[in-house]
Design an enzyme around this catalytic site. Structure first.
Site, PDB file in Angstrom:
ATOM      1  CE1 TYR A 142      98.482  44.017  76.632  1.00  9.48           C
ATOM      2  CE2 TYR A 142     100.640  43.854  76.058  1.00  9.48           C
ATOM      3  CZ  TYR A 142      99.768  43.472  76.912  1.00  9.48           C
ATOM      4  OH  TYR A 142     100.221  42.523  77.858  1.00  9.48           O
ATOM      5  CE  LYS A 192      92.672  29.103  77.545  1.00  4.56           C
ATOM      6  NZ  LYS A 192      93.152  28.010  78.593  1.00  4.56           N
ATOM      7  CG  ASP A 224      95.819  26.839  79.926  1.00  4.93           C
ATOM      8  OD1 ASP A 224      96.433  26.771  78.806  1.00  4.93           O
ATOM      9  OD2 ASP A 224      94.682  26.405  80.438  1.00  4.93           O
ATOM     10  CG  ASP A 248     103.582  42.269  78.620  1.00  2.00           C
ATOM     11  OD1 ASP A 248     104.766  42.244  78.983  1.00  2.00           O
ATOM     12  OD2 ASP A 248     102.578  42.889  78.895  1.00  2.00           O
ATOM     13  CG  ASP A 252     108.053  40.167  82.404  1.00  2.00           C
ATOM     14  OD1 ASP A 252     108.868  40.472  81.457  1.00  2.00           O
ATOM     15  OD2 ASP A 252     107.372  41.125  82.924  1.00  2.00           O
TER      16      ASP A 252
END
Ligand code: NAD
Length: 358
Positions: A142, A192, A224, A248, A252
């Protein structure tokens, strides 16, 4: 003791939910003999209307002079057409960088009284759920370099760069370890590393820190798999630490497991004790001004504030157990209402929590 708290009510339901929370803090102050001084300051859309800027200098100054910051929410349709840099949400970026906040803590707690709101099968959640997602907040993709280009073969291209320094990983890992020590002592680092070099640096750094601190149990999971495990067996997690992008998404996902966005608190912290405490939800313009918003997410954010920034553990516990008592007694706001329960508005819910504090 005296404590200075900056209050940013913001937009939409922000003023309604922060008002109830400030009253809850006053009740705590009276019961435990603390003097909370509240400085009300502007940020977001209301600040744009009043000063032309989403984060006036005065607001940041007041926050920097306070022991903690309580925020409602910012934004709304009125300011949606403004260009990116002038939008209310820019206030959040300004506060994070101005206050040096690099870690976002989001507990996903499922109360036993609200089990029916959880979309997972009952056998998966057993006695409830309590997972803490620690998300890196000021680095990664970001904030990396981004741009557009053109490739003769592929046509138009775009890129966003994920960059992490060892220092950034170390400091967020330290936060996760500290949190785990106050909980079940387990940290799952999500990355990852099978594909991304930045994840390999992340994993090496976490491993090195784990070698130097045997009081926490550390494991690693690819993102994942983590997103799958969160819905397969969420109780295997205690603290999850991860990058800005993965955090992020996973925070959620974890919060959805608990059913209602109106129940979820969050904290953003840095290397100083002063943090920013706010509900996970936004300004909910669709229900603003109707006295139906759930104030519990903001009230629970205040409990996080007492525990994290002010070291008031007993007082934080008092708020959390008051919320549990109110839910066990069958009181609900509209968003968490179910048959047979008693529906309360925002003010009445705040009042019920204050009464339960005693
Ligand atoms: P939202 O969280 O405001 O609302 C999503 C849905 O949840 C709506 O139906 C709303 O009514 C409901 N809801 C939210 N909080 C609730 C509560 N306390 N009680 C009962 N119901 C509640 O998300 P959105 O609609 O995507 O965003 C609205 C505005 O908020 C936008 O301008 C967005 O940019 C802003 N926003 C701000 C923050 C923040 O200040 N940190 C975070 C997210 C969104």
């Amino acid at each position: 003791m005296n404590y200075k708290i900056a209050v940013i009510a913001g937009d939409g339901i922000g003023p309604e939910v922060t008002r109830e929370t400030v009253e809850v803090l006053k009740t705590i102050g009276t019961k435990y003999g603390h003097n909370f001084t509240f400085s009300h300051v502007l940020a977001g859309g209301c600040a744009i209307d009043a000063t032309g800027q989403p984060l006036p200098e005065e607001t940041l100054k007041t926050c920097l002079e306070s022991d903690a910051v309580l925020l409602g929410a910012v934004g709304g349709p009125k300011w949606d057409t403004l260009p990116g840099k002038e939008r209310p949400e820019m206030a959040l970026f300004g506060l994070r960088s101005g206050l040096g906040l690099f870690a976002n803590l989001r507990p996903a707690i499922l109360y036993s009284a609200l089990k029916e709101a959880c979309p997972l099968k009952e056998e998966l959640i057993k006695d409830g759920l309590d997972v803490l997602v620690v998300r890196e907040l000021t680095g990664g993709i970001y904030f990396g370099e981004r741009g557009r280009g053109h490739d003769d073969r592929l046509g138009e291209t775009a890129y966003d760069m994920e960059v992490y320094s060892m220092m950034e990983v170390e400091r967020i890992t330290k936060v996760a370890f500290e949190m785990a020590k106050k909980r079940k002592g387990k940290v799952t680092s999500v990355d990852k590393a099978n594909v991304l070099e930045s994840s390999r640096l992340w994993r090496e750094t976490v491993n090195r820190m784990a070698e130097g601190d045997h009081s926490v149990q550390v494991d690693h999971m690819y993102v994942d798999n983590a997103s799958m495990q969160l819905v397969r067996d969420p109780n295997q997690f205690d603290v999850i630490v991860t990058s800005n992008l993965f955090g992020d998404i996973l925070s959620d996902e974890a919060s959805m497991i608990t059913g209602s966005i109106g129940m979820l608190p969050s904290a953003s912290i840095g290397s100083e004790k002063r943090g920013l405490f706010e509900p996970v939800h936004g300004s909910a313009p669709d229900i603003a001004g109707k006295d139906i918003a759930n104030p519990i997410a903001t009230i629970m954010s205040a409990a996080m504030m007492l525990r994290t920034s002010l070291d008031l553990m007993e007082e934080a516990d008092a708020i959390e157990s008051a919320v549990s008592k109110v839910l066990d007694a069958g009181y609900r706001t509209a968003d968490i209402m179910s048959p047979g329960m008693q529906k309360l508005g925002t003010k009445a819910m705040g009042e019920a929590v204050r009464k339960a504090i005693g």
